[in-house]
Design an enzyme around this catalytic site. Structure first.
Site, PDB file in Angstrom:
ATOM      1  N   CYS A  95       0.872  -1.166   0.000  1.00  0.00           N
ATOM      2  CA  CYS A  95       0.000   0.000   0.000  1.00  0.00           C
ATOM      3  C   CYS A  95       0.912   1.220   0.000  1.00  0.00           C
ATOM      4  CB  CYS A  95      -0.849  -0.072   1.273  1.00  0.00           C
ATOM      5  SG  CYS A  95      -1.986   1.293   1.453  1.00  0.00           S
ATOM      6  N   CYS A 106     -10.422  14.309   5.374  1.00  0.00           N
ATOM      7  CA  CYS A 106     -11.568  13.484   5.778  1.00  0.00           C
ATOM      8  C   CYS A 106     -11.497  13.260   7.292  1.00  0.00           C
ATOM      9  CB  CYS A 106     -11.550  12.146   5.056  1.00  0.00           C
ATOM     10  SG  CYS A 106     -11.544  12.320   3.266  1.00  0.00           S
ATOM     11  N   LEU A 208     -16.409   6.179  -0.959  1.00  0.00           N
ATOM     12  CA  LEU A 208     -17.745   6.780  -0.955  1.00  0.00           C
ATOM     13  C   LEU A 208     -18.167   7.132   0.468  1.00  0.00           C
ATOM     14  CD1 LEU A 208     -19.755   7.510  -3.167  1.00  0.00           C
ATOM     15  CD2 LEU A 208     -21.032   5.461  -2.557  1.00  0.00           C
TER      16      LEU A 208
HETATM   17 FE1  SF4 Z   1      -7.390  10.241   4.018  1.00  0.00          FE
HETATM   18 FE2  SF4 Z   1      -9.432  11.446   2.780  1.00  0.00          FE
HETATM   19 FE3  SF4 Z   1      -6.926  12.021   2.096  1.00  0.00          FE
HETATM   20 FE4  SF4 Z   1      -7.952   9.617   1.456  1.00  0.00          FE
HETATM   21  S1  SF4 Z   1      -8.649  11.649   0.727  1.00  0.00           S
HETATM   22  S2  SF4 Z   1      -5.932  10.034   2.374  1.00  0.00           S
HETATM   23  S3  SF4 Z   1      -9.251   9.245   3.238  1.00  0.00           S
HETATM   24  S4  SF4 Z   1      -7.887  12.470   4.052  1.00  0.00           S
END
Ligand code: SF4
Ligand code: SAH
Length: 340
Positions: A95, A106, A208
């Site tokens: 990963c 997020c 999602l």
């Molecule tokens: Fe984390 Fe959201 Fe950035 Fe993905 S997009 S790494 S879930 S903060």
């Protein structure tokens, strides 16, 4: 390591020299230019000085030995994290991170709460793969799958991610096929379009996490610009072009997005032929509670009953903070610097 420099130095040489050097580094996995016997002694010495092959990484192994996290220190001192997951069927998935931190914030994600530091170069992305190829080589093993699900949003750094994927694909380098590579996005539609053009064989995953814009907007600020309808429209275009399955990721947050009603809403939203859902157990970052196993089971059953293909992700490496959403690049920093 600085692979851009390698190209620059070898530009003055015949073209096959770069191929030989790349094969030595990515395929033969040399860790010292002295081992690159296809190159002249002079060139080896020059490369030794200007493009050292050392990767500064520390590893953390989970209790069950199936997850290994590497904290890799970059030239400017930033630390990024990469995770190796050893599956029981002999697959070795890594990963990789595409950014140091992430600008999308997020709420459920540790990387998101630490803020954005900078984009990674193509070489820094490739270096993560190289680190684990060297690690696995000691046991005669190889990386079989790569997921762009580490720190950062790959579509906000697409040019570098693209260049890195080309090196991963290249038979002279890693030779990892596109179908073994997956890119996960919070829903940046321009990126989805570009990927359909650049790599129609690579797997696409969409974070999602909520069946309505209202809730998704609360959990993922990026939803204000990329709403569910906008993302699904782009995914449908992608499927039209590539005829590939698309995976929707859904992290199960207790009392937030895991009710039976929300499962039915999801089923309605995602009932399309090549859509599938991957339910993810929430790895705590201090803000939410994870849904109890019973609830996840029920949620999955409702989706399946509606005819949607749903899977549940195996939880890797929570004890070494290597699981989804736990990557923070904090290993070299004191704990109180760390924002939760
Ligand atoms: Fe984390 Fe959201 Fe950035 Fe993905 S997009 S790494 S879930 S903060
Ligand atoms: N930025 C991209 C890729 C990296 S995140 C994206 O968001 O898709 C990889 C996956 O881990 C995403 O599906 C993300 O939503 C999920 N994730 C983030 N925080 C998590 C957490 N605390 N527990 C479980 N999964 C999480």
């Amino acid at each position: 390591m600085n692979l851009e420099k390698l190209e620059k130095i070898l530009k003055k040489e015949p073209a096959f020299r770069l191929k030989q050097a790349e094969k030595a580094v990515f395929s033969d996995l040399i860790e010292d230019w002295e081992e690159a016997t296809t190159l002249s002694k002079n060139l080896r010495e020059k490369l030794q000085k200007e493009v050292p092959l050392e990767i500064k990484g520390r590893t953390f192994v989970s209790k069950d030995s199936r997850t290994v996290k590497a904290a890799i220190e970059l030239e400017d001192g930033l630390v990024i994290e990469t995770v190796l997951m050893k599956h029981t069927d002999k697959r070795n998935t890594i990963c990789v991170s595409s950014q140091a931190g992430c600008p999308l914030g997020c709420l459920f994600c540790v990387t998101g709460t630490m803020g954005f530091k900078r984009n990674l170069t193509a070489s820094e992305i490739v270096e993560q793969v190289l680190f684990f190829e060297r690690y696995l080589k000691k046991n005669n093993e190889k990386i079989t799958n790569i997921v762009f699900m580490g720190m950062g949003e790959p579509f906000l750094n697409w040019e570098n991610v693209k260049e890195a994927i080309q090196t991963l694909n290249d038979d002279n380098c890693f030779g990892i096929g596109s179908r073994k590579i997956s890119v996960s996005t919070a829903g940046i539609t321009e990126g989805i379009e570009k990927m359909a053009e650049d790599f129609p064989q690579i797997n696409l995953a969409i974070s999602l996490h909520a069946p309505s814009d209202e809730l998704r907007g609360e959990l993922m600020p990026v939803n204000k610009k990329y709403s569910i309808a906008k993302i699904l429209k782009s995914v449908d275009e992608y499927i039209k072009k590539t005829n590939r399955k698309v995976m929707f990721e859904y992290v199960m947050l207790a009392g937030v997005n895991d009710s039976e009603e929300q499962a039915r809403q999801m089923a309605k939203l995602l009932k399309k032929p090549l859509y599938m859902v991957n339910l993810i157990a929430y790895n705590p970052n201090g803000r939410f509670e994870s849904s109890p196993a019973e609830r996840i089971k029920k949620f999955k059953a409702i989706l399946e009953h509606a005819g949607i293909f749903a899977t549940q992700r195996y939880r890797f490496g929570t004890d070494i903070e290597a699981a989804c959403g736990q990557l923070a690049g904090k290993e070299n920093r004191p704990k109180d610097n760390f924002l939760i």
